[in-house]
Design an enzyme around this catalytic site. Sequence first.
Site, PDB file in Angstrom:
ATOM      1  N   ASP A  47     -27.221  -7.671  29.010  1.00 48.58           N
ATOM      2  CA  ASP A  47     -27.078  -8.964  29.676  1.00 48.58           C
ATOM      3  C   ASP A  47     -25.620  -9.249  30.000  1.00 48.58           C
ATOM      4  O   ASP A  47     -25.294  -9.763  31.073  1.00 48.58           O
ATOM      5  CB  ASP A  47     -27.619 -10.092  28.784  1.00 48.58           C
ATOM      6  CG  ASP A  47     -29.101  -9.968  28.507  1.00 48.58           C
ATOM      7  OD1 ASP A  47     -29.813  -9.365  29.328  1.00 48.58           O
ATOM      8  OD2 ASP A  47     -29.553 -10.470  27.458  1.00 48.58           O
ATOM      9  N   ASP A  81     -32.419  -8.693  21.647  1.00 45.66           N
ATOM     10  CA  ASP A  81     -31.218  -9.520  21.801  1.00 45.66           C
ATOM     11  C   ASP A  81     -30.581  -9.717  20.439  1.00 45.66           C
ATOM     12  O   ASP A  81     -31.277  -9.773  19.418  1.00 45.66           O
ATOM     13  CB  ASP A  81     -31.556 -10.875  22.411  1.00 45.66           C
ATOM     14  CG  ASP A  81     -31.982 -10.765  23.869  1.00 45.66           C
ATOM     15  OD1 ASP A  81     -31.522  -9.828  24.542  1.00 45.66           O
ATOM     16  OD2 ASP A  81     -32.766 -11.608  24.319  1.00 45.66           O
TER      17      ASP A  81
END
Length: 226
Positions: free
Chosen positions: A184, A150
């Site tokens: 995401d 991330d």
Amino acid sequence: MTSFFSRLSQGKVVVALIVLLLVIDQVIKIWVKTTMVLGQSHTITSWFQIYFIENPGMAFGIELGSKLFLSLFRIVVMGFCIYLLMRLVRRKEHTLGFLVCLSMIIAGGLGNILDSIFYGVIFSDSHGQIAQLFPAGGGYETWFHGWVVDMFYFPLIRGTFPSWLPFWGGESFVFFEPIFNFADACVSVGLVLLLSCYPRTVSILLDGKKKPTDETLDQSASTENE
């Protein structure tokens, strides 16, 4: 013949889109893994940072059971979505917008699945060092146990809760705090567009008592696109 080429065109569009989104996602993640140390950040603006973390769970850091279970769960869900997409491409026309939304969700899911399956094997550890791709000594984990990369952090608002507020009074807060990746974002945008632009088509597909026909899906898509 026209119907055949229409379906063929839809298939090419969704495949090209999924591949494009997957490539973008993986290029960003590989760049982060091979240029940044875990926990390192680059400030782009006061409200946007590239902040490298690794996430053992689902989107936005949500955890769900063991790592192996999570990886297998992702694969099953994406397998169903791919089956549904293939079925719609094969049987339907005039639903390209719906297919694009579903393709975004699939691309995002597959992007994080690739991290889970392969990253633990092909990358060395990122703690205190920049990870190496295909390290001589092997990766930091085994197959299906890789951590998801991330990097997007949007601390839009920073402040302090008022002292009179129960439980959190006087504590600092950040909005928006979750750190996420491109995959995401694809899943989230795809879901929002799917539910907001094609609610009738979604309800037809999710209704276990009715088997959607070409006609009902076409009518639904035409109504939602008006």
